[in-house]
Design a protein around this motif. Structure first.
Motif, mmCIF file in Angstrom:
data_model
loop_
_atom_site.group_PDB
_atom_site.id
_atom_site.type_symbol
_atom_site.label_atom_id
_atom_site.label_comp_id
_atom_site.label_asym_id
_atom_site.label_seq_id
_atom_site.Cartn_x
_atom_site.Cartn_y
_atom_site.Cartn_z
ATOM 1 N N ALA A 58 -4.888 15.205 -0.505
ATOM 2 C CA ALA A 58 -3.693 16.049 -0.426
ATOM 3 C C ALA A 58 -3.799 16.886 0.836
ATOM 4 O O ALA A 58 -4.823 16.877 1.521
ATOM 5 N N GLY A 59 -2.731 17.625 1.143
ATOM 6 C CA GLY A 59 -2.752 18.478 2.323
ATOM 7 C C GLY A 59 -2.896 17.650 3.595
ATOM 8 O O GLY A 59 -2.410 16.514 3.663
ATOM 9 N N PRO A 60 -3.589 18.186 4.599
ATOM 10 C CA PRO A 60 -3.743 17.462 5.872
ATOM 11 C C PRO A 60 -4.408 16.089 5.721
ATOM 12 O O PRO A 60 -4.011 15.135 6.376
ATOM 13 N N GLN A 61 -5.394 15.978 4.824
ATOM 14 C CA GLN A 61 -6.048 14.676 4.614
ATOM 15 C C GLN A 61 -5.069 13.660 4.021
ATOM 16 O O GLN A 61 -5.049 12.496 4.421
ATOM 17 N N GLY A 62 -4.241 14.117 3.081
ATOM 18 C CA GLY A 62 -3.222 13.246 2.517
ATOM 19 C C GLY A 62 -2.202 12.841 3.566
ATOM 20 O O GLY A 62 -1.732 11.700 3.582
ATOM 21 N N GLY A 63 -1.871 13.775 4.452
ATOM 22 C CA GLY A 63 -0.934 13.471 5.539
ATOM 23 C C GLY A 63 -1.468 12.397 6.469
ATOM 24 O O GLY A 63 -0.733 11.499 6.890
ATOM 25 N N GLU A 107 0.837 -1.205 0.000
ATOM 26 C CA GLU A 107 0.000 0.000 0.000
ATOM 27 C C GLU A 107 0.875 1.260 0.000
ATOM 28 O O GLU A 107 0.639 2.206 -0.754
ATOM 29 N N PHE A 108 1.911 1.253 0.837
ATOM 30 C CA PHE A 108 2.843 2.378 0.904
ATOM 31 C C PHE A 108 3.537 2.602 -0.438
ATOM 32 O O PHE A 108 3.594 3.727 -0.942
ATOM 33 N N LEU A 109 4.068 1.529 -1.024
ATOM 34 C CA LEU A 109 4.799 1.660 -2.289
ATOM 35 C C LEU A 109 3.895 2.157 -3.417
ATOM 36 O O LEU A 109 4.292 3.018 -4.205
ATOM 37 N N LYS A 110 2.677 1.652 -3.487
ATOM 38 C CA LYS A 110 1.746 2.111 -4.521
ATOM 39 C C LYS A 110 1.363 3.575 -4.294
ATOM 40 O O LYS A 110 1.267 4.351 -5.247
ATOM 41 N N TRP A 111 1.148 3.957 -3.039
ATOM 42 C CA TRP A 111 0.805 5.343 -2.698
ATOM 43 C C TRP A 111 1.927 6.277 -3.145
ATOM 44 O O TRP A 111 1.696 7.294 -3.783
ATOM 45 N N MET A 112 3.161 5.877 -2.829
ATOM 46 C CA MET A 112 4.316 6.692 -3.204
ATOM 47 C C MET A 112 4.495 6.731 -4.716
ATOM 48 O O MET A 112 4.812 7.786 -5.274
ATOM 49 N N ALA A 113 4.302 5.621 -5.405
ATOM 50 C CA ALA A 113 4.449 5.590 -6.862
ATOM 51 C C ALA A 113 3.422 6.512 -7.526
ATOM 52 O O ALA A 113 3.747 7.211 -8.497
ATOM 53 N N THR A 114 2.204 6.547 -7.006
ATOM 54 C CA THR A 114 1.175 7.444 -7.546
ATOM 55 C C THR A 114 1.576 8.895 -7.353
ATOM 56 O O THR A 114 1.484 9.710 -8.273
ATOM 57 N N LYS A 139 0.951 23.393 -6.548
ATOM 58 C CA LYS A 139 0.590 22.820 -7.852
ATOM 59 C C LYS A 139 0.407 21.307 -7.735
ATOM 60 O O LYS A 139 -0.553 20.746 -8.275
ATOM 61 N N ILE A 140 1.302 20.656 -7.020
ATOM 62 C CA ILE A 140 1.215 19.203 -6.828
ATOM 63 C C ILE A 140 -0.063 18.850 -6.069
ATOM 64 O O ILE A 140 -0.775 17.904 -6.431
ATOM 65 N N ASP A 141 -0.362 19.608 -5.014
ATOM 66 C CA ASP A 141 -1.594 19.353 -4.250
ATOM 67 C C ASP A 141 -2.826 19.496 -5.144
ATOM 68 O O ASP A 141 -3.758 18.684 -5.077
ATOM 69 N N GLU A 191 -3.692 10.088 5.668
ATOM 70 C CA GLU A 191 -3.686 8.839 4.901
ATOM 71 C C GLU A 191 -2.283 8.236 4.890
ATOM 72 O O GLU A 191 -2.102 7.032 5.107
ATOM 73 N N PHE A 192 -1.279 9.076 4.653
ATOM 74 C CA PHE A 192 0.115 8.637 4.639
ATOM 75 C C PHE A 192 0.526 8.048 5.993
ATOM 76 O O PHE A 192 1.125 6.982 6.063
ATOM 77 N N ARG A 193 0.167 8.734 7.080
ATOM 78 C CA ARG A 193 0.579 8.296 8.416
ATOM 79 C C ARG A 193 -0.042 6.966 8.823
ATOM 80 O O ARG A 193 0.480 6.274 9.688
ATOM 81 N N ALA A 194 -1.140 6.568 8.187
ATOM 82 C CA ALA A 194 -1.740 5.261 8.468
ATOM 83 C C ALA A 194 -0.889 4.123 7.909
ATOM 84 O O ALA A 194 -1.071 2.971 8.293
ATOM 85 N N MET A 195 0.058 4.445 7.026
ATOM 86 C CA MET A 195 0.895 3.415 6.401
ATOM 87 C C MET A 195 2.288 3.316 7.001
ATOM 88 O O MET A 195 3.027 2.391 6.667
ATOM 89 N N VAL A 196 2.681 4.274 7.822
ATOM 90 C CA VAL A 196 4.050 4.265 8.334
ATOM 91 C C VAL A 196 4.070 4.170 9.860
ATOM 92 O O VAL A 196 3.216 4.722 10.538
ATOM 93 N N ALA A 197 5.056 3.440 10.351
ATOM 94 C CA ALA A 197 5.273 3.377 11.798
ATOM 95 C C ALA A 197 6.020 4.626 12.242
ATOM 96 O O ALA A 197 5.762 5.169 13.301
ATOM 97 N N SER A 198 6.950 5.097 11.397
ATOM 98 C CA SER A 198 7.674 6.334 11.668
ATOM 99 C C SER A 198 8.369 6.786 10.392
ATOM 100 O O SER A 198 8.591 5.995 9.483
ATOM 101 N N HIS A 199 8.695 8.077 10.364
ATOM 102 C CA HIS A 199 9.493 8.592 9.259
ATOM 103 C C HIS A 199 10.161 9.883 9.705
ATOM 104 O O HIS A 199 9.713 10.533 10.642
ATOM 105 N N THR A 200 11.249 10.207 9.033
ATOM 106 C CA THR A 200 11.924 11.484 9.253
ATOM 107 C C THR A 200 12.189 12.119 7.904
ATOM 108 O O THR A 200 12.375 11.424 6.905
ATOM 109 N N ASP A 201 12.161 13.434 7.865
ATOM 110 C CA ASP A 201 12.515 14.204 6.678
ATOM 111 C C ASP A 201 13.628 15.162 7.089
ATOM 112 O O ASP A 201 13.487 15.877 8.072
#
Length: 139
Positions: A103-108, A44-51, A91-93, A110-120
């Motif tokens: 996108a935006g907060p809703q996309g965030g 799910e994560f990989l497909k989300w990122m590929a999209t 533009k991307i949003d 959705e993204f956080r439901a797929m990850v245990a943790s991440h750093t940028d």
């Protein structure tokens, strides 16, 4: 220093070094992201990122370089991507929403439901060691 942070640092440094062909000669800013994907959410994560990556490409953003974990520390993926300005991000949003995606907060969320943790991390590069010495030597 334990081996895990050392190995992660070496992996990130190697990733930045090998990112050189993708970006312009003049070093810019990149975002180095480290992901630990939630159990059972890998595909799910990989497909989300590929999209999202396809939308980025359509918006004219340079390619993200992905590195998959093989052994060592507990991360799953490291991604190195161009740092985009606010106008490009907007533009991307907009393009994302036009496709019926979140996108935006809703996309965030959705993204956080797929990850245990991440750093940028914002980084300058890619640079050679000699270029870093040159930059550090200037007043």
């Amino acid at each position: 220093m334990s081996r895990s942070p050392l190995l992660l640092s070496l992996a990130a440094a190697a990733a930045l070094t090998f990112a050189a062909p993708v970006y312009a000669q003049d070093p810019g800013h990149v975002v180095v992201a480290i992901y630990r994907v939630a159990p059972g959410k890998q595909m799910e994560f990989l497909k989300w990122m590929a999209t999202r990556e396809a939308i980025d490409r359509e918006a004219g953003v340079g390619a993200t370089q992905w590195y998959a974990h093989m052994s060592g520390d507990s991360w799953d993926y490291v991604a190195i991507s161009p740092d985009v300005d606010d106008a490009t991000s907007d533009k991307i949003d907009e393009m994302t929403r036009k496709r019926g995606l979140k996108a935006g907060p809703q996309g965030g969320l959705e993204f956080r439901a797929m990850v245990a943790s991440h750093t940028d991390t914002l980084a300058a590069g890619p640079l050679t060691a000699a270029q870093m010495v040159d930059r550090a030597s200037k007043p």
